[in-house]
Scaffold this motif. Structure first.
Motif, PDB file in Angstrom:
ATOM      1  N   TYR A   1       0.827  -1.205   0.000  1.00  0.00           N
ATOM      2  CA  TYR A   1       0.000   0.000   0.000  1.00  0.00           C
ATOM      3  C   TYR A   1       0.862   1.257   0.000  1.00  0.00           C
ATOM      4  CZ  TYR A   1      -4.563  -2.265   0.695  1.00  0.00           C
ATOM      5  OH  TYR A   1      -5.715  -2.985   0.537  1.00  0.00           O
ATOM      6  N   LEU A   2       1.971   1.233   0.699  1.00  0.00           N
ATOM      7  CA  LEU A   2       2.871   2.387   0.707  1.00  0.00           C
ATOM      8  C   LEU A   2       3.341   2.690  -0.710  1.00  0.00           C
ATOM      9  CD1 LEU A   2       4.569   4.532   2.153  1.00  0.00           C
ATOM     10  CD2 LEU A   2       6.309   2.774   2.515  1.00  0.00           C
ATOM     11  N   LYS A   3       3.731   1.647  -1.441  1.00  0.00           N
ATOM     12  CA  LYS A   3       4.207   1.840  -2.809  1.00  0.00           C
ATOM     13  C   LYS A   3       3.097   2.318  -3.743  1.00  0.00           C
ATOM     14  CE  LYS A   3       7.911  -1.534  -2.490  1.00  0.00           C
ATOM     15  NZ  LYS A   3       8.383  -2.857  -2.881  1.00  0.00           N
ATOM     16  N   SER A   4       1.877   1.828  -3.540  1.00  0.00           N
ATOM     17  CA  SER A   4       0.809   2.163  -4.483  1.00  0.00           C
ATOM     18  C   SER A   4      -0.001   3.394  -4.081  1.00  0.00           C
ATOM     19  CB  SER A   4      -0.131   0.971  -4.679  1.00  0.00           C
ATOM     20  OG  SER A   4      -0.770   0.633  -3.469  1.00  0.00           O
ATOM     21  N   HIS A   5      -0.089   3.681  -2.775  1.00  0.00           N
ATOM     22  CA  HIS A   5      -0.969   4.762  -2.327  1.00  0.00           C
ATOM     23  C   HIS A   5      -0.262   5.888  -1.577  1.00  0.00           C
ATOM     24  CE1 HIS A   5      -4.408   2.393  -3.496  1.00  0.00           C
ATOM     25  NE2 HIS A   5      -4.070   1.423  -2.695  1.00  0.00           N
ATOM     26  N   GLY A   6       0.898   5.606  -0.979  1.00  0.00           N
ATOM     27  CA  GLY A   6       1.593   6.619  -0.186  1.00  0.00           C
ATOM     28  C   GLY A   6       1.114   6.657   1.258  1.00  0.00           C
ATOM     29  N   ARG A   7       1.915   7.307   2.107  1.00  0.00           N
ATOM     30  CA  ARG A   7       1.647   7.345   3.558  1.00  0.00           C
ATOM     31  C   ARG A   7       0.385   8.102   3.942  1.00  0.00           C
ATOM     32  NH1 ARG A   7       7.503   8.038   4.504  1.00  0.00           N
ATOM     33  NH2 ARG A   7       8.075   5.955   5.117  1.00  0.00           N
ATOM     34  N   ALA A   8       0.074   9.139   3.231  1.00  0.00           N
ATOM     35  CA  ALA A   8      -1.056   9.988   3.621  1.00  0.00           C
ATOM     36  C   ALA A   8      -2.405   9.357   3.303  1.00  0.00           C
ATOM     37  CB  ALA A   8      -0.948  11.347   2.933  1.00  0.00           C
ATOM     38  N   ASN A   9      -2.418   8.328   2.498  1.00  0.00           N
ATOM     39  CA  ASN A   9      -3.672   7.706   2.096  1.00  0.00           C
ATOM     40  C   ASN A   9      -4.326   6.983   3.270  1.00  0.00           C
ATOM     41  OD1 ASN A   9      -5.473   5.537   0.899  1.00  0.00           O
ATOM     42  ND2 ASN A   9      -4.938   6.734  -0.900  1.00  0.00           N
ATOM     43  N   PRO A  10      -5.630   7.144   3.447  1.00  0.00           N
ATOM     44  CA  PRO A  10      -6.336   6.481   4.545  1.00  0.00           C
ATOM     45  C   PRO A  10      -6.219   4.949   4.532  1.00  0.00           C
ATOM     46  CG  PRO A  10      -7.715   8.159   3.558  1.00  0.00           C
ATOM     47  CD  PRO A  10      -6.489   8.036   2.691  1.00  0.00           C
ATOM     48  N   ILE A  11      -6.051   4.366   3.373  1.00  0.00           N
ATOM     49  CA  ILE A  11      -5.894   2.908   3.297  1.00  0.00           C
ATOM     50  C   ILE A  11      -4.623   2.484   4.026  1.00  0.00           C
ATOM     51  CG2 ILE A  11      -5.484   0.972   1.719  1.00  0.00           C
ATOM     52  CD1 ILE A  11      -7.281   2.444  -0.302  1.00  0.00           C
ATOM     53  N   TYR A  12      -3.542   3.179   3.775  1.00  0.00           N
ATOM     54  CA  TYR A  12      -2.271   2.911   4.448  1.00  0.00           C
ATOM     55  C   TYR A  12      -2.447   3.079   5.958  1.00  0.00           C
ATOM     56  CZ  TYR A  12       2.691   3.548   5.639  1.00  0.00           C
ATOM     57  OH  TYR A  12       3.939   3.443   6.191  1.00  0.00           O
ATOM     58  N   GLN A  13      -3.130   4.133   6.363  1.00  0.00           N
ATOM     59  CA  GLN A  13      -3.344   4.406   7.774  1.00  0.00           C
ATOM     60  C   GLN A  13      -4.203   3.329   8.442  1.00  0.00           C
ATOM     61  OE1 GLN A  13      -1.658   6.734   9.309  1.00  0.00           O
ATOM     62  NE2 GLN A  13      -0.767   7.449   7.394  1.00  0.00           N
ATOM     63  N   LYS A  14      -5.167   2.776   7.718  1.00  0.00           N
ATOM     64  CA  LYS A  14      -6.031   1.714   8.257  1.00  0.00           C
ATOM     65  C   LYS A  14      -5.204   0.467   8.571  1.00  0.00           C
ATOM     66  CE  LYS A  14      -9.971  -0.389   9.108  1.00  0.00           C
ATOM     67  NZ  LYS A  14     -10.837  -0.077  10.214  1.00  0.00           N
TER      68      LYS A  14
ATOM     69  N   SER B   1       6.601   6.013  12.243  1.00  0.00           N
ATOM     70  CA  SER B   1       8.046   5.795  12.185  1.00  0.00           C
ATOM     71  C   SER B   1       8.455   4.392  12.596  1.00  0.00           C
ATOM     72  CB  SER B   1       8.781   6.831  13.032  1.00  0.00           C
ATOM     73  OG  SER B   1       8.332   6.777  14.369  1.00  0.00           O
ATOM     74  N   SER B   2       7.848   3.824  13.640  1.00  0.00           N
ATOM     75  CA  SER B   2       8.249   2.482  14.074  1.00  0.00           C
ATOM     76  C   SER B   2       7.831   1.427  13.066  1.00  0.00           C
ATOM     77  CB  SER B   2       7.654   2.160  15.445  1.00  0.00           C
ATOM     78  OG  SER B   2       6.245   2.135  15.371  1.00  0.00           O
ATOM     79  N   ILE B   3       6.687   1.593  12.444  1.00  0.00           N
ATOM     80  CA  ILE B   3       6.248   0.632  11.445  1.00  0.00           C
ATOM     81  C   ILE B   3       7.051   0.786  10.170  1.00  0.00           C
ATOM     82  CG2 ILE B   3       4.293  -0.066  10.010  1.00  0.00           C
ATOM     83  CD1 ILE B   3       2.528   0.494  12.427  1.00  0.00           C
ATOM     84  N   ASP B   4       7.372   2.024   9.805  1.00  0.00           N
ATOM     85  CA  ASP B   4       8.198   2.240   8.618  1.00  0.00           C
ATOM     86  C   ASP B   4       9.552   1.549   8.782  1.00  0.00           C
ATOM     87  OD1 ASP B   4       7.068   5.624   7.980  1.00  0.00           O
ATOM     88  OD2 ASP B   4       6.184   3.712   7.461  1.00  0.00           O
ATOM     89  N   MET B   5      10.121   1.600   9.987  1.00  0.00           N
ATOM     90  CA  MET B   5      11.397   0.957  10.240  1.00  0.00           C
ATOM     91  C   MET B   5      11.268  -0.559  10.092  1.00  0.00           C
ATOM     92  SD  MET B   5      14.547   0.933  10.808  1.00  0.00           S
ATOM     93  CE  MET B   5      14.994   2.564  11.282  1.00  0.00           C
ATOM     94  N   SER B   6      10.147  -1.118  10.565  1.00  0.00           N
ATOM     95  CA  SER B   6       9.989  -2.558  10.449  1.00  0.00           C
ATOM     96  C   SER B   6       9.814  -3.002   9.001  1.00  0.00           C
ATOM     97  CB  SER B   6       8.822  -3.047  11.309  1.00  0.00           C
ATOM     98  OG  SER B   6       7.616  -2.500  10.859  1.00  0.00           O
ATOM     99  N   ILE B   7       9.270  -2.128   8.158  1.00  0.00           N
ATOM    100  CA  ILE B   7       9.177  -2.454   6.732  1.00  0.00           C
ATOM    101  C   ILE B   7      10.569  -2.563   6.142  1.00  0.00           C
ATOM    102  CG2 ILE B   7       8.501  -1.560   4.470  1.00  0.00           C
ATOM    103  CD1 ILE B   7       6.056  -0.383   5.823  1.00  0.00           C
ATOM    104  N   LYS B   8      11.462  -1.647   6.510  1.00  0.00           N
ATOM    105  CA  LYS B   8      12.809  -1.682   5.986  1.00  0.00           C
ATOM    106  C   LYS B   8      13.526  -2.959   6.412  1.00  0.00           C
ATOM    107  CE  LYS B   8      13.206   3.294   5.934  1.00  0.00           C
ATOM    108  NZ  LYS B   8      13.738   4.467   6.614  1.00  0.00           N
ATOM    109  N   ILE B   9      13.277  -3.387   7.636  1.00  0.00           N
ATOM    110  CA  ILE B   9      13.907  -4.616   8.131  1.00  0.00           C
ATOM    111  C   ILE B   9      13.290  -5.824   7.468  1.00  0.00           C
ATOM    112  CG2 ILE B   9      14.191  -6.057  10.191  1.00  0.00           C
ATOM    113  CD1 ILE B   9      14.255  -3.406  11.792  1.00  0.00           C
ATOM    114  N   TYR B  10      11.980  -5.807   7.266  1.00  0.00           N
ATOM    115  CA  TYR B  10      11.239  -6.915   6.677  1.00  0.00           C
ATOM    116  C   TYR B  10      11.772  -7.200   5.309  1.00  0.00           C
ATOM    117  CZ  TYR B  10       7.310  -9.633   4.940  1.00  0.00           C
ATOM    118  OH  TYR B  10       6.516 -10.600   4.408  1.00  0.00           O
TER     119      TYR B  10
END
Length: 124
Positions: free
Chosen positions: A65-78, A115-124
């Protein structure tokens, strides 16, 4: 969808997992529709109590979702909200409408710190 409507999360999980594999095979893993499948499967894992699988699957969903919609999108936030709920141990009820596919109507999570979830994506 029938199994979800009948609140049979395990059978729904089996069906959605199969559908996800087909979508990945036909559309490639980076297609936005595949992200929707990861969402459904992740939520169902949480509902059947497979918390680690739920987190792993929802992390993949979040990345797509980050790649397709970006951080500000409500889908990403959900998706972030669902991961936070899982971390807090919020019960996932089978068939809960609030646990289903995120939509653009869900805007209440737009101000979350990711920020904490973004970091876990990088590790994932």
């Amino acid at each position: 969808a029938i199994y979800k409507q009948k609140h049979n999360s395990q059978k729904a999980l089996d069906s959605y997992s199969q559908a996800m594999k087909i979508r990945v095979d036909k559309l490639t893993e980076h297609h936005p529709i595949v992200a929707d499948s990861y969402w459904e499967v992740g939520v169902l894992y949480a509902e059947v109590g497979s918390i680690e699988k739920a987190k792993e699957t929802l992390q993949k969903c979040l990345e797509l979702y980050l790649k397709s919609h970006g951080r500000a999108n409500p889908i990403y936030q959900k998706v972030i909200k669902k991961l936070e709920d899982i971390e807090k141990g919020v019960p996932m009820s089978a068939g809960s409408a609030k646990s289903r596919k995120p939509t653009a109507e869900h805007t209440e999570f737009a101000s979350l710190d990711t920020s904490s979830i973004d970091m876990s994506i990088k590790i994932y």
